[in-house]
Design an enzyme around this catalytic site. Structure first.
Site, PDB file in Angstrom:
ATOM      1  N   GLU A 299      57.993  48.649  44.810  1.00 10.77           N
ATOM      2  CA  GLU A 299      56.566  48.440  44.646  1.00 10.77           C
ATOM      3  C   GLU A 299      56.067  47.515  45.745  1.00 10.77           C
ATOM      4  OE1 GLU A 299      55.592  47.187  40.697  1.00 10.77           O
ATOM      5  OE2 GLU A 299      56.504  48.935  39.751  1.00 10.77           O
TER       6      GLU A 299
ATOM      7  N   HIS B 298      43.664  41.973  36.571  1.00 12.97           N
ATOM      8  CA  HIS B 298      44.972  42.433  36.106  1.00 12.97           C
ATOM      9  C   HIS B 298      45.870  41.317  35.595  1.00 12.97           C
ATOM     10  CE1 HIS B 298      48.409  45.031  35.740  1.00 12.97           C
ATOM     11  NE2 HIS B 298      49.087  44.393  36.677  1.00 12.97           N
TER      12      HIS B 298
ATOM     13  N   ARG C  88      50.896  37.067  42.280  1.00 15.13           N
ATOM     14  CA  ARG C  88      52.150  37.536  41.680  1.00 15.13           C
ATOM     15  C   ARG C  88      52.707  38.748  42.419  1.00 15.13           C
ATOM     16  NH1 ARG C  88      53.445  41.530  37.727  1.00 15.13           N
ATOM     17  NH2 ARG C  88      51.231  42.038  37.513  1.00 15.13           N
TER      18      ARG C  88
ATOM     19  N   HIS D  93      44.101  44.089  40.225  1.00 18.24           N
ATOM     20  CA  HIS D  93      44.957  45.206  40.603  1.00 18.24           C
ATOM     21  C   HIS D  93      44.154  46.173  41.471  1.00 18.24           C
ATOM     22  CE1 HIS D  93      47.792  48.500  40.468  1.00 18.24           C
ATOM     23  NE2 HIS D  93      48.663  47.696  39.874  1.00 18.24           N
TER      24      HIS D  93
ATOM     25  N   ARG E  67      49.431  42.804  46.515  1.00 17.79           N
ATOM     26  CA  ARG E  67      48.237  43.270  45.817  1.00 17.79           C
ATOM     27  C   ARG E  67      46.951  42.629  46.312  1.00 17.79           C
ATOM     28  NH1 ARG E  67      50.767  43.486  39.674  1.00 17.79           N
ATOM     29  NH2 ARG E  67      51.899  45.443  39.977  1.00 17.79           N
TER      30      ARG E  67
END
Length: 581
Positions: free
Chosen positions: A153, A387, A422, A277, A326
């Site tokens: 990811e 998110h 994160r 997100h 992100r």
């Protein structure tokens, strides 16, 4: 001072420069919520609040070691954010991967302000914790050789994401943990109370936390507001997503744990770092509440972002392109929407093929089709939505907060693992690793007599309650001024709107919806203040008037505490320079 900066967002009349911390602000917060007095009571050695991966793991580990554990959850056991985790859980499980590489990727994503000891604990203890989940019965997807099937990811340089059911990892982990809990539910050493909303913390005359007041929707003695006494309380209540109009978080994510800790005087850190997100399915103007998430794992398998003209705008913006961290991707989408005048961009997964998509992402594909979109044949409209909260109740390496007797774990906590942003799929791992650390620390302290029973002091200080009908007003103010892109002026406007709501929060019929709405108000006020103070762009905090990262002045954590008079003090704590190789 820039227009609408610290003073205009509930701050003091002095500069917000980091060198002038600690700083007292004009913001005033109540000591508690308006609520009836407790009509019943219970007691345990430890109270765990929340039933996601953090709460369930803490409660299960404590049950083996202490006489009595009380687990309370807001609705039912499987209604928390863990259930909705699509991507997976990250750990250095592959032979070619190492904890040091996982550490590196986490520090890069955290944009210079992770706490290295916390991340070190996460990445080194993580693989064993994941294997224990497998031993507990969690069924992760396997490769052809029978090993864990790992994928990649955003922000990861290795395939290290374990997943279950393709895109139902959180659901499977929740199932396994709840099954383990159900297997011991008849054990007198553990009790579960569902439909229980924590109203406030109980504290003795020295501010030590010794229980909670909670409202239970039930029958018989345990009904309405009661007092649960304990020698330690663990908050595992999840995030604050419902403070915004659109979020990927479930309806229960109303910041309750952060709010009760804030009112009790616990240090709250880094609330300004809110992760939006990048790829949430865009359902049209005015759509609100929990929105459908298109997991980052879809881009990990080769999907890419395009604008209305089909241009792959991430190419050339970052070495990892569509798999950049992100905050980088969300910022790029916001910039592209502004440039094109559109309120969304597109995710193109068509080249992955119908069979692959249905096998790898069955839940996502089914949900998209329910809403009229088919990722196998058409572009998916996407836009950023709230998110994850990287900030929260400040904790140390053992999960202890600044208040004796109070612990926090998971998204409600700020352990220092995430820094300003994160890294994908680190959240489930954080819950696992720090739940074990908390359970072990509490066990040792109880055995040594360090946490003796103590009596709560009578409630003191002003109480407040905002009517449930004002929730939309709170969410609108936060989304408009303290959302994905902020400025001094927008934050000042949000602070004024929230203060006006707070002035009206003096009387209402107590109840769960009004308590939740008041919690959102208090967390929104503090988040807005901390976002106004940080005059830079870093990670999940994007200031249009301060678009650059400023390591000289802002490489550190922002802490806030409420004092007995209701005032709020902020402190800036620099962190050592991090130079991941």
């Amino acid at each position: 001072m820039a227009e609408g900066s610290a003073a205009g967002a509930g701050g003091s009349s002095t500069s917000a420069a980091p060198g002038e911390r600690p700083q007292r602000h004009d913001l005033r917060l109540p000591a508690r919520l308006v609520a009836p007095g407790p009509g019943w009571s219970t007691a345990a050695d430890v109270i765990v609040v929340g039933s996601g991966i953090a709460g369930l793991t803490t409660a299960l580990r404590l049950r083996q070691r202490v006489d009595r554990v009380l687990l309370v959850t807001k609705t039912v056991l499987n209604a928390g954010s863990t259930l909705w985790a699509q991507g997976g859980i990250a750990a250095a499980l592959a032979p070619e991967d190492t904890p040091e590489e996982h550490l590196h990727d986490t520090l890069v994503a955290g944009v210079g302000i992770c706490d290295v000891p916390a991340v070190t604990a996460l990445v080194h203890e993580g693989p064993a914790r994941v294997r224990e989940l497998v031993g507990l019965g969690a069924e992760f997807d396997l490769d052809e050789e029978g090993g864990l099937k790992l994928t990649r990811e955003g922000g990861h340089r290795r395939d290290r994401i374990a997943h279950a059911g393709g895109d139902a990892t959180g659901r499977e982990i929740s199932r396994a943990l709840i099954a383990a809990l159900q297997a011991v539910i008849d054990d007198p050493g553990i009790e579960v109370i569902e439909h229980a909303l924590v109203v406030d913390l109980l504290q003795d005359t020295h501010q030590r936390v010794c229980g909670v007041t909670l409202h239970v929707i039930g029958e018989g003695q345990i009904d309405g507001v009661g007092a649960a006494h304990a020698r330690a309380v663990v908050l595992a209540t999840g995030g604050l997503g419902q403070v915004y109009s659109a979020t990927t978080n479930p309806a229960v994510a109303t910041g309750d744990g952060m709010a009760v800790a804030l009112r009790a005087g616990a240090a709250i850190a880094d609330l300004e770092f809110v992760q939006f997100h990048p790829t949430v399915l865009w359902l049209g103007e005015g759509s609100s509440g929990q929105q459908p998430l298109i997991s980052e794992a879809v881009r990990g398998e080769g999907a890419h972002l395009v604008d209305r003209d089909g241009v792959r705008f991430m190419t050339g913006l970052h070495p990892q392109a569509d798999l950049a961290p992100r905050d980088v991707v969300a910022r790029a989408i916001v910039d592209r929407m502004e440039a094109t005048g559109e309120d969304h961009v597109y995710l193109d997964a068509r080249h992955l093929g119908k069979e692959f998509l249905e096998d790898r992402f069955p839940s996502i594909v089914a949900r998209c089709r329910e809403l009229g979109f088919d990722p196998a044949t058409e572009l998916l409209p996407v836009a950023p939505a709230q998110h994850y909260a990287s900030g929260g109740v400040r904790t140390d390496l053992l999960g202890r907060s600044s208040l004796d007797g109070l612990y926090a774990c998971g998204e409600v906590a700020c352990s220092g693992v995430h820094g300003a942003n994160r890294l994908a799929s680190n959240s489930l791992l954080e819950g696992l690793v720090f739940a074990h650390r908390i359970a072990d620390d509490i066990t040792g302290r109880l055995a040594s007599g360090e946490l003796p029973a103590t009596e709560p002091a009578p409630p003191a200080g002003p109480a407040a309650l905002l009517h449930a009908s004002q929730r939309v007003a709170v969410q609108h103010a936060m989304t408009q001024g303290a959302g994905a892109v902020r400025s001094a002026a927008s934050l000042a406007a949000t602070a004024r709107d929230l203060e006006e709501l707070a002035r009206g929060a003096r009387g209402s019929e107590p109840g769960p919806q009004s308590w939740e709405t008041t919690n959102l108000l208090h967390i929104g006020q503090l988040l807005t203040l901390q976002a106004a103070l940080r005059e830079e762009t870093r990670g999940g905090h994007l200031r249009s008037d301060f678009p650059d990262r400023d390591d000289e002045h802002w490489r550190g954590h922002s802490h806030a505490e409420r004092h007995a008079d209701g005032s709020v003090t902020t402190t800036f704590l620099p962190v050592p320079r991090q130079d991941p190789a």
